[in-house]
Every structure is written in structure tokens, then in C-alpha cells.
Write an enzyme that holds these catalytic residues in place. Structure first.
Site, short mmCIF file in Angstrom:
data_model
loop_
_atom_site.label_atom_id
_atom_site.label_comp_id
_atom_site.label_asym_id
_atom_site.label_seq_id
_atom_site.Cartn_x
_atom_site.Cartn_y
_atom_site.Cartn_z
CE1 TYR A 143 -24.27 64.53 14.27
CE2 TYR A 143 -26.20 63.79 13.05
CZ TYR A 143 -25.02 64.52 13.10
OH TYR A 143 -24.59 65.23 12.02
NE ARG A 184 -23.54 68.12 21.96
CZ ARG A 184 -23.43 68.19 20.63
NH1 ARG A 184 -23.23 69.36 20.02
NH2 ARG A 184 -23.50 67.12 19.89
CE LYS A 224 -20.29 65.09 11.80
NZ LYS A 224 -20.25 66.16 12.81
CG HIS A 230 -30.40 71.69 16.70
ND1 HIS A 230 -30.70 72.11 17.97
CD2 HIS A 230 -29.04 71.68 16.63
CE1 HIS A 230 -29.59 72.33 18.65
NE2 HIS A 230 -28.56 72.09 17.86
C1 HEM Z 1 -25.80 71.36 14.95
C2 HEM Z 1 -26.68 75.39 17.44
C3 HEM Z 1 -27.02 72.92 21.56
C4 HEM Z 1 -26.53 68.84 19.03
C5 HEM Z 1 -26.07 72.66 15.28
C6 HEM Z 1 -26.14 73.75 14.34
C7 HEM Z 1 -26.38 74.86 15.04
C8 HEM Z 1 -26.48 74.50 16.42
C9 HEM Z 1 -26.54 76.28 14.51
C10 HEM Z 1 -25.97 73.65 12.82
C11 HEM Z 1 -27.31 73.45 12.18
C12 HEM Z 1 -27.27 73.72 10.68
O1 HEM Z 1 -26.79 72.85 9.94
O2 HEM Z 1 -27.71 74.80 10.27
C13 HEM Z 1 -26.83 75.07 18.78
C14 HEM Z 1 -27.05 76.03 19.83
C15 HEM Z 1 -27.14 75.35 20.99
C16 HEM Z 1 -26.99 73.94 20.66
C17 HEM Z 1 -27.15 77.55 19.65
C18 HEM Z 1 -27.35 75.95 22.34
C19 HEM Z 1 -28.41 75.79 23.07
C20 HEM Z 1 -26.93 71.60 21.23
C21 HEM Z 1 -26.99 70.51 22.18
C22 HEM Z 1 -26.87 69.37 21.48
C23 HEM Z 1 -26.71 69.73 20.08
C24 HEM Z 1 -27.16 70.66 23.69
C25 HEM Z 1 -26.88 68.00 22.11
C26 HEM Z 1 -27.28 66.92 21.55
C27 HEM Z 1 -26.23 69.18 17.73
C28 HEM Z 1 -25.84 68.22 16.71
C29 HEM Z 1 -25.62 68.95 15.55
C30 HEM Z 1 -25.89 70.33 15.87
C31 HEM Z 1 -25.70 66.71 16.89
C32 HEM Z 1 -25.09 68.40 14.21
C33 HEM Z 1 -23.61 68.71 14.18
C34 HEM Z 1 -22.78 68.09 13.09
O3 HEM Z 1 -23.02 66.97 12.63
O4 HEM Z 1 -21.76 68.71 12.70
N1 HEM Z 1 -26.29 73.15 16.55
N2 HEM Z 1 -26.80 73.83 19.30
N3 HEM Z 1 -26.76 71.08 19.96
N4 HEM Z 1 -26.24 70.43 17.20
FE1 HEM Z 1 -26.57 72.10 18.24
#
Ligand code: HEM
Length: 344
Positions: free
Chosen positions: A38, A224, A318, A194
Site C-alpha cells: 500500500y 489512483r 483481499k 478505511h
Molecule cells: C479501501 C473508499 C480514497 C486507499 C477502501 C474501501 C473503501 C474505500 C470503501 C474498502 C474498505 C473496507 O474494506 O470496507 C474510499 C473512498 C475514497 C477513497 C470513498 C474517496 C475519498 C482513497 C485514497 C487512497 C485510498 C485517496 C490512497 C491511499 C485505499 C486502500 C484500500 C482502500 C489502500 C485497501 C484496498 C485493497 O487492498 O483492496 N477505500 N477510498 N483510498 N482504500 Fe480507499
């Protein structure tokens, strides 16, 4: 950008979704290195990039009509996939304007927007829609402006309100998600929604990402890539429907792994909205089978190395453990050991 649509393909039951060779070449392969961790992997959302998927503000591909149909089906079965809190009405109109103007500019053969003051007419030829309405008057559309326009775009969308130096997910259209729930998350702040993500909190990834986003400027969107893996080309892998898709994981065998398991990539885009100061977050999902990935030598080498060495906490989050090893075993003989150059 002329697209040949495939309106009959399906993302459930018969799973007739398939990629044409042209569509495979526009896949936004997500790994810039042979290993994955990440990070705050945010860059300006400008035209250009490794594949054609980065050419438009909102990307449309051959699956557009079929995906809009699938998303309408999900909404009919579960209307709570689209929710917007009442104070976000200005952000709803901002979203409608941004998506209509962008689609009309990027795909003039498919979409047209004409304006006479606040009297607007929208034409969406692939979906057979012609709609006149008054901008700012929700009663002149068949549903709320956010729902109206996000039903006509590929991918999911959420709306973030900015207040108290934080972002709150105060609306969304979430029909094709990788195992998270709008119904559960709505109203949460950036670190709260998050919450379930492993490792990234301790590494300060979310602190830095939030700081960056609070300063996001109008007219300078960013993007991204995120990724996971999904069994079958299924768009709706929501927690609400886990009983439907969860058991698919047990159906993967060494014989069918390449066709069953799909790399699921999200091209995520973030836009400051002009009137509301809210942020629109687009989550555009691309599915490619491991068999299709294996057709491209640099992709199969890299996917093999990333999956082989993936941190077990990330793999568990995941949902990969049941089939990760089978994918690695399938790809290992196809990895010739050559160094992959930096970049994608
Ligand atoms: C995962 C929403 C922006 C990094 C997630 C999850 C949601 C989410 C709902 C899944 C969490 C769960 O397991 O319930 C959003 C929304 C964003 C946003 C609405 C808008 C502002 C970002 C940004 C980053 C980020 C800017 C930059 C680092 C991550 C990462 C994960 C994640 C690393 C884990 C994903 C994975 O391993 O599959 N995000 N996110 N997110 N988000 Fe975001």
C-alpha cells in the site's frame, strides 16, 4: 474514440462477459513493480497514460451498455445501493454537470448536451435516452440528479462532503463494489470507512492521503489504481450478496483457475466539485481473466511475482487465500525470469 458495444453480455449466472483483443490492450494493469505494498499512489488525472483507458475523463468501453443494464438490475433488487444525504443536493448537480459535459466532450458520437440557459437537453444514444430538464430543478428529472447520471456511467461513484478538516462519505451509487457496503459506510469519515484495511493505517498512508485530498483543487482531478481478484467476471461482489458470490471461491480448481479467476482493477478518480466543494470519487472497475493476463508476457511475469510475494495480511484482506496459490502455480511456468523494466 469509436466503441463497438456488446449489449448482451452478462456479469452473473451465464457469465458471457469476454474481452475483445482491443479491450484487453486497454486494460489498466496496476503494478508498476514486481512487488506490491500500500502507498499513496495518487497522480494527476490527465489524458494519456499506459493504455487507452486513461484517454477520457470518464472511460467508456465495449461493456458500457451491458454494465449499465447489470447496474440497473442491482439497483432494482436493492435500491439502497444509491443513497445521498439531503445536504448533498448541490453536489448531486455538480456531478451531473461534470459527467454530462465530460461524456459529451469525449464521445460526441454517443452523447450530446445542449443548453439554453438552465434548460438542458441530454442525449445518450447507446442507451436510447433523450431528456430535457431544468438544471437545478430535481422534479424535472425522473430521479435525483446523482442517480440519474451515475446510472449512465460505468463504475461506481461516491460523494464526499468536506468539513472539520475531514471527508465524509455522504452519498454514493455503489453497485459493482469489491466487498464493501455503502449502507454500512454512509456518513463515515475518511479513517472510519478505511477502518478494515490492514497495514496502511500504521504506515501513515491514510493520514497522508487525507491531507492531500483536503487540498484537491477544482479542475485538477487526480487518480489512483487499486486491485483485487474476483472469481468469475462478476461485477456485484457486495457484502449484501456474499451468499451469492462467496461460494464461487470454492469452485476454483487447478484446471479452471485461469478462466475463473479475474484480476479486478479499479481506476479511481477524484474531482473537486465547483459549487458544493464536495469531492466526487469514481471507482471504475475492469475485469480480466488470468488466462487473458497470461497472453501478455510482461503482465504474466509481474502478476506472478506480485502474487507469489504478497504480504499475507493483504492477501487475506483481499479474500485471496483460497485460490492465490493456484494462480501462482499456473503463472510460475510462464514467468521466464526476465527482469521486468520499471513501469507498466
Ligand atoms: C479501501 C473508499 C480514497 C486507499 C477502501 C474501501 C473503501 C474505500 C470503501 C474498502 C474498505 C473496507 O474494506 O470496507 C474510499 C473512498 C475514497 C477513497 C470513498 C474517496 C475519498 C482513497 C485514497 C487512497 C485510498 C485517496 C490512497 C491511499 C485505499 C486502500 C484500500 C482502500 C489502500 C485497501 C484496498 C485493497 O487492498 O483492496 N477505500 N477510498 N483510498 N482504500 Fe480507499
Amino acid at each position: 474514440m469509436t466503441v463497438q458495444f456488446k449489449p448482451a453480455e452478462t456479469f452473473r449466472d451465464t457469465f458471457t462477459y469476454k474481452k475483445s483483443p482491443e479491450d484487453l490492450l486497454r486494460f489498466p494493469f496496476p503494478f508498476p513493480e514486481d512487488s506490491y505494498m500500500y502507498s499513496v499512489n495518487i497522480e494527476p488525472h490527465v489524458r494519456g497514460g499506459p493504455t487507452a483507458a486513461f484517454q477520457a475523463v470518464f472511460d467508456i468501453d465495449e461493456h458500457y451498455i451491458a454494465e449499465c443494464k447489470e447496474r440497473a438490475r442491482v439497483l432494482a433488487e436493492d435500491p439502497k445501493r444509491c443513497q445521498v444525504l439531503p445536504h448533498m443536493m448541490t453536489a448531486e448537480w455538480d456531478t451531473l454537470e461534470l459527467i454530462m459535459e465530460s461524456l459529451a466532450a469525449d464521445y460526441p458520437e454517443h452523447f450530446t448536451l445542449s443548453k439554453d440557459g438552465d434548460a438542458w437537453t441530454w442525449v445518450n444514444r447507446p442507451l436510447g435516452i433523450q431528456q430535457s430538464f431544468i438544471f437545478g430543478k430535481a422534479e424535472t428529472l425522473p430521479c435525483g440528479p446523482f442517480e440519474y447520471i451515475t446510472r449512465q456511467a460505468q463504475g461506481d461513484f461516491t460523494l464526499q462532503d468536506q468539513r472539520e478538516d475531514n471527508l465524509f462519505v455522504d452519498g454514493g451509487m455503489v453497485t459493482t463494489q469489491a466487498d464493501w457496503s455503502l449502507e454500512f459506510d454512509i456518513g463515515m469519515s475518511f479513517h472510519e470507512w478505511h477502518g478494515p484495511v490492514p497495514l496502511a493505517h500504521e504506515k501513515g498512508v491514510f493520514d497522508r492521503a487525507l491531507k492531500y485530498l483536503l487540498r484537491l483543487q477544482y479542475g485538477q482531478p487526480v487518480r489512483r489504481l487499486n486491485w483485487t481478484m474476483t472469481v468469475n467476471p462478476r461485477l456485484d461482489t457486495s457484502p449484501e450478496n456474499y451468499p451469492v458470490w462467496g461460494p464461487d471461491k470454492a469452485s476454483v480448481t487447478p484446471q479452471n483457475v485461469a478462466d475463473k479467476v479475474h484480476l479486478r482493477v479499479e481506476l479511481q478518480t477524484l474531482y473537486r466539485l465547483p459549487r458544493s466543494n464536495a469531492i466526487l470519487f469514481g471507482i471504475r472497475c475492469y475485469l480480466t481473466s488470468v488466462a487473458d493476463i497470461a497472453k501478455v508476457p510482461k503482465w504474466r511475469r509481474r502478476l506472478h511475482r506480485v502474487l507469489r510475494d504478497l504480504n499475507p495480511d493483504i492477501a487475506a484482506y483481499k479474500g485471496l487465500p483460497r485460490f492465490r496459490e493456484m494462480v501462482v502455480d499456473y503463472l510460475a511456468p510462464l514467468d521466464d525470469g526476465a527482469p521486468t523494466s520499471a513501469g507498466i
